[in-house]
Design a protein around this motif. Structure first.
Motif, PDB file in Angstrom:
ATOM      1  N   ILE A  27       5.899  15.461   8.836  1.00 43.84           N
ATOM      2  CA  ILE A  27       5.335  14.253   8.227  1.00 43.84           C
ATOM      3  C   ILE A  27       5.444  13.110   9.220  1.00 43.84           C
ATOM      4  O   ILE A  27       6.533  12.805   9.703  1.00 43.84           O
ATOM      5  CB  ILE A  27       6.055  13.901   6.907  1.00 43.84           C
ATOM      6  N   SER A  28       4.317  12.495   9.547  1.00 40.29           N
ATOM      7  CA  SER A  28       4.345  11.407  10.530  1.00 40.29           C
ATOM      8  C   SER A  28       4.435  10.034   9.873  1.00 40.29           C
ATOM      9  O   SER A  28       5.061   9.133  10.410  1.00 40.29           O
ATOM     10  CB  SER A  28       3.130  11.475  11.450  1.00 40.29           C
ATOM     11  N   THR A  29       3.817   9.866   8.709  1.00 44.25           N
ATOM     12  CA  THR A  29       3.830   8.570   8.023  1.00 44.25           C
ATOM     13  C   THR A  29       3.782   8.780   6.510  1.00 44.25           C
ATOM     14  O   THR A  29       3.065   9.649   6.035  1.00 44.25           O
ATOM     15  CB  THR A  29       2.609   7.715   8.423  1.00 44.25           C
ATOM     16  N   VAL A  30       4.530   7.962   5.799  1.00 42.17           N
ATOM     17  CA  VAL A  30       4.423   7.899   4.344  1.00 42.17           C
ATOM     18  C   VAL A  30       4.065   6.456   4.011  1.00 42.17           C
ATOM     19  O   VAL A  30       4.792   5.527   4.379  1.00 42.17           O
ATOM     20  CB  VAL A  30       5.737   8.307   3.640  1.00 42.17           C
ATOM     21  N   LYS A  31       2.927   6.277   3.350  1.00 44.12           N
ATOM     22  CA  LYS A  31       2.451   4.940   2.980  1.00 44.12           C
ATOM     23  C   LYS A  31       2.621   4.796   1.475  1.00 44.12           C
ATOM     24  O   LYS A  31       2.032   5.547   0.706  1.00 44.12           O
ATOM     25  CB  LYS A  31       0.989   4.781   3.378  1.00 44.12           C
ATOM     26  N   ILE A  32       3.423   3.817   1.067  1.00 41.67           N
ATOM     27  CA  ILE A  32       3.708   3.602  -0.353  1.00 41.67           C
ATOM     28  C   ILE A  32       3.059   2.307  -0.796  1.00 41.67           C
ATOM     29  O   ILE A  32       3.287   1.251  -0.206  1.00 41.67           O
ATOM     30  CB  ILE A  32       5.228   3.554  -0.598  1.00 41.67           C
ATOM     31  N   THR A  33       2.236   2.401  -1.835  1.00 37.79           N
ATOM     32  CA  THR A  33       1.584   1.229  -2.405  1.00 37.79           C
ATOM     33  C   THR A  33       2.253   0.928  -3.743  1.00 37.79           C
ATOM     34  O   THR A  33       2.416   1.812  -4.576  1.00 37.79           O
ATOM     35  CB  THR A  33       0.081   1.486  -2.624  1.00 37.79           C
ATOM     36  N   PHE A  34       2.626  -0.336  -3.926  1.00 39.91           N
ATOM     37  CA  PHE A  34       3.327  -0.757  -5.135  1.00 39.91           C
ATOM     38  C   PHE A  34       2.371  -1.450  -6.099  1.00 39.91           C
ATOM     39  O   PHE A  34       1.289  -1.900  -5.718  1.00 39.91           O
ATOM     40  CB  PHE A  34       4.486  -1.703  -4.764  1.00 39.91           C
ATOM     41  N   THR A  35       2.784  -1.536  -7.349  1.00 34.77           N
ATOM     42  CA  THR A  35       1.932  -2.132  -8.382  1.00 34.77           C
ATOM     43  C   THR A  35       1.622  -3.600  -8.105  1.00 34.77           C
ATOM     44  O   THR A  35       0.614  -4.113  -8.582  1.00 34.77           O
ATOM     45  CB  THR A  35       2.588  -1.999  -9.768  1.00 34.77           C
ATOM     46  N   ASP A  36       2.465  -4.284  -7.326  1.00 30.22           N
ATOM     47  CA  ASP A  36       2.195  -5.692  -7.000  1.00 30.22           C
ATOM     48  C   ASP A  36       1.229  -5.848  -5.824  1.00 30.22           C
ATOM     49  O   ASP A  36       0.923  -6.953  -5.398  1.00 30.22           O
ATOM     50  CB  ASP A  36       3.497  -6.445  -6.722  1.00 30.22           C
ATOM     51  N   GLY A  37       0.744  -4.710  -5.287  1.00 32.19           N
ATOM     52  CA  GLY A  37      -0.216  -4.754  -4.189  1.00 32.19           C
ATOM     53  C   GLY A  37       0.403  -4.628  -2.811  1.00 32.19           C
ATOM     54  O   GLY A  37      -0.312  -4.442  -1.829  1.00 32.19           O
ATOM     55  N   SER A  38       1.714  -4.740  -2.705  1.00 35.55           N
ATOM     56  CA  SER A  38       2.360  -4.616  -1.399  1.00 35.55           C
ATOM     57  C   SER A  38       2.377  -3.156  -0.953  1.00 35.55           C
ATOM     58  O   SER A  38       2.286  -2.237  -1.761  1.00 35.55           O
ATOM     59  CB  SER A  38       3.787  -5.182  -1.445  1.00 35.55           C
ATOM     60  N   VAL A  39       2.467  -2.979   0.368  1.00 36.05           N
ATOM     61  CA  VAL A  39       2.434  -1.642   0.957  1.00 36.05           C
ATOM     62  C   VAL A  39       3.582  -1.512   1.943  1.00 36.05           C
ATOM     63  O   VAL A  39       3.867  -2.433   2.712  1.00 36.05           O
ATOM     64  CB  VAL A  39       1.094  -1.408   1.696  1.00 36.05           C
ATOM     65  N   THR A  40       4.252  -0.374   1.928  1.00 36.53           N
ATOM     66  CA  THR A  40       5.319  -0.072   2.878  1.00 36.53           C
ATOM     67  C   THR A  40       4.975   1.220   3.600  1.00 36.53           C
ATOM     68  O   THR A  40       4.614   2.211   2.964  1.00 36.53           O
ATOM     69  CB  THR A  40       6.678   0.099   2.162  1.00 36.53           C
ATOM     70  N   ASP A  41       5.069   1.195   4.927  1.00 37.55           N
ATOM     71  CA  ASP A  41       4.862   2.394   5.734  1.00 37.55           C
ATOM     72  C   ASP A  41       6.204   2.875   6.255  1.00 37.55           C
ATOM     73  O   ASP A  41       6.948   2.105   6.871  1.00 37.55           O
ATOM     74  CB  ASP A  41       3.943   2.107   6.927  1.00 37.55           C
ATOM     75  N   LEU A  42       6.504   4.131   6.017  1.00 39.31           N
ATOM     76  CA  LEU A  42       7.708   4.747   6.554  1.00 39.31           C
ATOM     77  C   LEU A  42       7.299   5.648   7.708  1.00 39.31           C
ATOM     78  O   LEU A  42       6.442   6.517   7.559  1.00 39.31           O
ATOM     79  CB  LEU A  42       8.418   5.580   5.489  1.00 39.31           C
TER      80      LEU A  42
END
Length: 97
Positions: A27-42
């Motif tokens: 796994i190279s990237t995990v992109k998490i989108t939250f209900t408030d619209g923010s995004v976190t890339d791991l």
């Protein structure tokens, strides 16, 4: 009537595989989108510190996760499969070089 040969290229085979579980090493990237619209890339070290998808879900379980997109390292998977196949079948077939 000629015999129809199937395409044995890795890309064709990989397209036909159904993945139930992806090892974290691929796994190279995990992109998490939250209900408030923010995004976190791991990526990188952040992913190396996680042992499984359960660790990812547990880390963000109370933060309103809307979507999780996983990007796999296709090249690393292809290389690993080729190395494993060469190791197993290499004893039966000589390299044509």
């Amino acid at each position: 009537m000629p015999i129809e040969r199937k395409d044995r290229s890795f890309d064709k085979i990989f397209d036909e595989v159904t993945l139930d579980k992806i090892p974290m090493d691929f796994i190279s990237t995990v992109k998490i989108t939250f209900t408030d619209g923010s995004v976190t890339d791991l990526t990188g070290t952040e992913l190396q510190n996680l042992n499984s998808e359960h660790d990812i879900l547990k880390r963000f379980e109370n933060q309103g996760v809307l979507d999780v997109a996983i990007q796999i390292d296709y090249g690393a998977i292809k290389e690993e499969v080729q190395n494993e196949v060469k190791g197993v079948l290499g004893q039966f077939f000589k390299d044509p070089k």
